[in-house]
Design an enzyme around this catalytic site. Structure first.
Site, PDB file in Angstrom:
ATOM      1  N   ASP A  91      -1.193  -6.053  -0.265  1.00  0.00           N
ATOM      2  CA  ASP A  91      -1.441  -5.423   1.035  1.00  0.00           C
ATOM      3  C   ASP A  91      -2.929  -5.154   1.246  1.00  0.00           C
ATOM      4  OD1 ASP A  91       0.417  -4.852   3.014  1.00  0.00           O
ATOM      5  OD2 ASP A  91       1.286  -3.174   1.900  1.00  0.00           O
ATOM      6  N   LYS A 105      -1.131  -9.267   2.926  1.00  0.00           N
ATOM      7  CA  LYS A 105      -0.321  -8.792   4.045  1.00  0.00           C
ATOM      8  C   LYS A 105      -1.155  -7.821   4.858  1.00  0.00           C
ATOM      9  CE  LYS A 105       3.324  -5.883   3.567  1.00  0.00           C
ATOM     10  NZ  LYS A 105       2.911  -4.723   4.395  1.00  0.00           N
ATOM     11  N   ASP A 163       0.840  -1.209   0.000  1.00  0.00           N
ATOM     12  CA  ASP A 163       0.000   0.000   0.000  1.00  0.00           C
ATOM     13  C   ASP A 163       0.872   1.256   0.000  1.00  0.00           C
ATOM     14  OD1 ASP A 163       0.835  -0.248   2.625  1.00  0.00           O
ATOM     15  OD2 ASP A 163      -1.145   0.078   3.513  1.00  0.00           O
ATOM     16  N   SER A 164       2.200   1.066   0.045  1.00  0.00           N
ATOM     17  CA  SER A 164       3.130   2.185  -0.170  1.00  0.00           C
ATOM     18  C   SER A 164       2.856   2.833  -1.526  1.00  0.00           C
ATOM     19  CB  SER A 164       4.578   1.692  -0.101  1.00  0.00           C
ATOM     20  OG  SER A 164       4.781   0.587  -0.962  1.00  0.00           O
ATOM     21  N   GLU A 212       9.536  -4.315  10.042  1.00  0.00           N
ATOM     22  CA  GLU A 212       9.980  -3.018   9.501  1.00  0.00           C
ATOM     23  C   GLU A 212      10.510  -2.119  10.610  1.00  0.00           C
ATOM     24  OE1 GLU A 212       7.160  -0.955   7.003  1.00  0.00           O
ATOM     25  OE2 GLU A 212       8.479   0.800   6.828  1.00  0.00           O
ATOM     26  N   GLU A 227      -1.057  -5.402   8.727  1.00  0.00           N
ATOM     27  CA  GLU A 227      -0.241  -4.900   9.832  1.00  0.00           C
ATOM     28  C   GLU A 227      -0.869  -5.254  11.161  1.00  0.00           C
ATOM     29  OE1 GLU A 227       0.424  -0.689   9.327  1.00  0.00           O
ATOM     30  OE2 GLU A 227       1.177  -0.947   7.289  1.00  0.00           O
TER      31      GLU A 227
HETATM   32  O1  KIV Z   1       3.608  -1.199   1.541  1.00  0.00           O
HETATM   33  C1  KIV Z   1       4.777  -1.574   1.416  1.00  0.00           C
HETATM   34  O2  KIV Z   1       5.414  -1.420   0.379  1.00  0.00           O
HETATM   35  C2  KIV Z   1       5.410  -2.208   2.555  1.00  0.00           C
HETATM   36  C3  KIV Z   1       6.884  -2.029   2.678  1.00  0.00           C
HETATM   37  C4  KIV Z   1       7.287  -1.935   4.077  1.00  0.00           C
HETATM   38  C5  KIV Z   1       7.656  -3.084   1.997  1.00  0.00           C
HETATM   39  O3  KIV Z   1       4.756  -2.798   3.362  1.00  0.00           O
END
Ligand code: KIV
Length: 234
Positions: free
Chosen positions: A84, A114, A45-46, A183, A116
């Site tokens: 993400d 993924k 999500d970056s 991270e 968090e």
């Molecule tokens: O969103 C992202 O790109 C990440 C980075 C920390 C790799 O989670």
């Protein structure tokens, strides 16, 4: 047609073995370039910051993640593609997380998601994993917590914080996550987590002792000019 993609069990089997190579990709052309060289392509999500110029990952929607994950799937044939879950798409309840993770997987054919979180997300990780959704858990500096931290800051510097992050890592590992992204933590903590959990750890600004490393591709290429993490070699 049978898939030649790197699989979740193959990722799990790399614990303590040859390091996992992971890069972010958000588009078809970049996925095509990176695919032969990586084990995992992460549609992070970056992309909110890197592609859309947002100040954080908070403006990213599930629909954006779905479209970019489809693009990365089109440009790759070998890498395991993980997408993400954006802020607000999974924190409410395990059921909400399942509904949205299932959309990501059904609509894009990516291999897993993924998200968090540590202790507080362990129940959700278990709920998804038991229902066939591979979960890559993300602990340490969690960018979706930017406002709570007051910025993107290294986490786990003090003893109490380090112990809490270690508890987070163990909780999501025990709950069935297939891997752990760590991270922005001190090197010693990254190493301790890697030695403690039974799943592969993939670090970003965490520790060279992780079971693999992930970087944001645009950072390596020097395409993000307003910010350059210390751990990135261009
Ligand atoms: O969103 C992202 O790109 C990440 C980075 C920390 C790799 O989670």
């Amino acid at each position: 047609m049978p898939s030649n993609r790197f699989t979740i069990p193959e990722i799990r089997a790399r614990k303590g073995q040859e390091p996992l190579v992971v890069l972010t990709a958000y588009t078809t052309p970049l996925a095509r370039l990176l695919d032969p060289h990586v084990d995992i392509l992460l549609v992070g999500d970056s992309l909110g910051m890197v592609v859309y110029g947002m100040e954080s990952t908070h403006g990213v929607t599930l629909e954006m993640m779905i479209e970019h994950t489809k693009a990365v799937m089109r440009g790759s044939s070998k890498a395991c593609v993980i997408s993400d879950m954006p802020f607000g798409s999974y924190q409410e309840s395990p059921q909400q997380a399942f509904r949205n993770a299932a959309r990501l997987i059904n609509e894009t054919a990516c291999a897993g998601v993924k998200l968090e979180g540590g202790v507080e997300m362990a129940e959700t990780v278990r709920f998804l994993a038991e229902r066939g959704i591979p979960v890559w858990a993300h602990v340490g500096l969690m960018p979706q917590h930017k406002h709570a931290y007051g910025g993107f800051k290294v986490q786990g510097k003090g003893k109490d914080q380090a112990e809490a992050i270690l508890r987070d890592a163990v909780a999501v590992s025990d709950a069935g996550a297939f891997a752990l992204l760590i991270e922005g933590v001190p090197e010693q903590l990254g190493r301790q987590i890697t030695e403690t959990v039974t799943i592969p750890t993939v670090g970003i600004g965490a520790s060279p002792h992780c079971d693999g490393q992930v970087l944001v591709t645009e950072d390596i290429l020097g395409l993000v000019t307003d910010y350059s993490p210390k751990f990135v070699k261009r």
